[in-house]
Write a protein that holds these residues in place. Sequence first.
Motif, short mmCIF file in Angstrom:
data_model
loop_
_atom_site.label_atom_id
_atom_site.label_comp_id
_atom_site.label_asym_id
_atom_site.label_seq_id
_atom_site.Cartn_x
_atom_site.Cartn_y
_atom_site.Cartn_z
N PHE A 99 -10.26 38.26 -12.51
CA PHE A 99 -10.16 37.06 -11.56
C PHE A 99 -10.26 37.52 -10.13
O PHE A 99 -9.83 38.69 -9.54
CB PHE A 99 -8.66 36.68 -11.78
CG PHE A 99 -7.62 37.47 -11.75
CD1 PHE A 99 -6.76 37.69 -10.67
CD2 PHE A 99 -7.05 38.29 -12.87
CE1 PHE A 99 -5.72 38.69 -10.85
CE2 PHE A 99 -5.98 39.05 -13.23
CZ PHE A 99 -5.52 39.41 -11.86
N ASP A 115 0.74 30.89 -10.10
CA ASP A 115 -0.06 31.69 -11.19
C ASP A 115 -0.02 33.29 -10.68
O ASP A 115 -0.02 33.72 -9.67
CB ASP A 115 -1.60 31.39 -11.03
CG ASP A 115 -2.40 32.09 -12.22
OD1 ASP A 115 -1.94 33.11 -12.51
OD2 ASP A 115 -3.26 31.43 -12.80
N TRP A 156 -1.40 35.84 -11.28
CA TRP A 156 -2.71 36.31 -10.87
C TRP A 156 -2.74 36.38 -9.22
O TRP A 156 -3.53 37.44 -9.02
CB TRP A 156 -3.98 35.74 -11.28
CG TRP A 156 -4.23 35.98 -12.98
CD1 TRP A 156 -3.49 36.58 -13.78
CD2 TRP A 156 -5.28 35.33 -13.39
NE1 TRP A 156 -4.10 36.50 -15.09
CE2 TRP A 156 -5.14 35.82 -14.85
CE3 TRP A 156 -6.33 34.43 -13.18
CZ2 TRP A 156 -6.01 35.57 -15.84
CZ3 TRP A 156 -7.30 34.30 -14.13
CH2 TRP A 156 -7.13 34.77 -15.72
N TRP A 182 -3.60 39.79 -7.13
CA TRP A 182 -4.80 40.20 -6.46
C TRP A 182 -4.51 40.55 -5.25
O TRP A 182 -4.94 41.33 -4.36
CB TRP A 182 -5.53 38.68 -6.20
CG TRP A 182 -6.76 39.03 -5.55
CD1 TRP A 182 -7.93 39.36 -6.26
CD2 TRP A 182 -7.14 38.90 -4.40
NE1 TRP A 182 -9.03 39.67 -5.31
CE2 TRP A 182 -8.60 39.13 -4.07
CE3 TRP A 182 -6.36 38.41 -3.35
CZ2 TRP A 182 -8.91 38.97 -2.93
CZ3 TRP A 182 -7.08 38.19 -2.09
CH2 TRP A 182 -8.22 38.68 -1.75
N THR A 238 -11.93 33.19 -12.98
CA THR A 238 -12.78 34.23 -13.43
C THR A 238 -14.16 34.11 -13.28
O THR A 238 -14.68 33.06 -13.72
CB THR A 238 -12.46 34.15 -15.25
OG1 THR A 238 -11.24 34.71 -15.54
CG2 THR A 238 -13.41 35.34 -15.98
N CYS A 274 -9.66 41.51 -9.92
CA CYS A 274 -8.60 42.38 -10.68
C CYS A 274 -8.77 42.12 -12.08
O CYS A 274 -9.45 41.06 -12.49
CB CYS A 274 -7.27 41.79 -10.29
SG CYS A 274 -7.03 42.39 -8.49
N ALA A 313 -6.31 41.63 -15.73
CA ALA A 313 -5.21 41.59 -16.48
C ALA A 313 -5.47 42.12 -17.96
O ALA A 313 -6.11 41.70 -18.77
CB ALA A 313 -4.65 39.99 -16.81
#
Length: 308
Positions: free
Chosen positions: A164, A195, A197, A201, A240, A261, A263
């Motif tokens: 992502f 989120d 993410w 990031w 993504t 990045c 996950a």
Amino acid sequence: MPNPLPPLSAVRAFEAASRHLSFTKAGDELGMTQAAVSYQIKLLEERLGFQLFTRKARKIELTDHGAQLATRVVDAFSALRSAFEDISDMNAGQLVVSSNTTFAVNWLANRLFQFQMENPDVGVRILPYGPCAEPDFNDSDIVISACKAPPKGWIAHEIVQADFTPMLSPALAETIGGVKKPEDILKLPLVDPQDPWWQMWFEKAGLADVDLSGHPASRMGSQALEANRAIAGHGVAILTPYFCKTAIEAGQLIRPFELTCRADDESWYLSYPPALRTSRKVRLFRDWVNAELKCDGMPAHGIMAVVA
């Protein structure tokens, strides 16, 4: 009240013997010995209280009672065979795929026509599931799940890893003269700021402990929906890249930074129960998905058998 039905094993033996008029041929069909078939017929005759066959030196013949019963039993078994053949043919010709919304909208929708052209005898039914729903692991032949491991015992293929990076529309970027530094993102509205993410990031970008509480809360829960909001200029989304190739190539989205990045424990999986491991329709669809991913330059991640 006593059960009027004799043991099924005896009825099967009688049905086969009445068609072949031979205990030996009936045994060959049923995977039994001639003696085993004869024994089952004897049990049935004792249960009914009358003879079904007249045994002669080299052949058997149906008695009047036997012939009367055989007509109805053979018809009944024929109907059963037809029912199983029909459902087997129907099942073989329809593939039910429960898919995460992002994969269904951003991947399958643009490619499924090609699979159906290559395999016209397999009809594909897609059951997309949304952000608050669960994959249909019970009534589907194949499940494509996002960031959710398949059930224990299933055969699973990791098809897309959860990479992502921030993305936004060019028009939104121009409202602040372009996004040149990670800090610039904080000047713009964020899509789904809660989120996790985002924090991952920003930390990798050198901005640890970024406070996103000032951004209006939202939770779309689907990259397909988040990407649409970003394309409309409503905010920066963490997405993504693989699922946004079309939007990027069309200039609808830009990714201002190469930093991406990963996950580690999150991926998209294509999975199916062990009972369908050798299913033709499952194999065709699985191999087609893998071939499409390979054409896109995606790495092959192999098979993961989820153990009990």
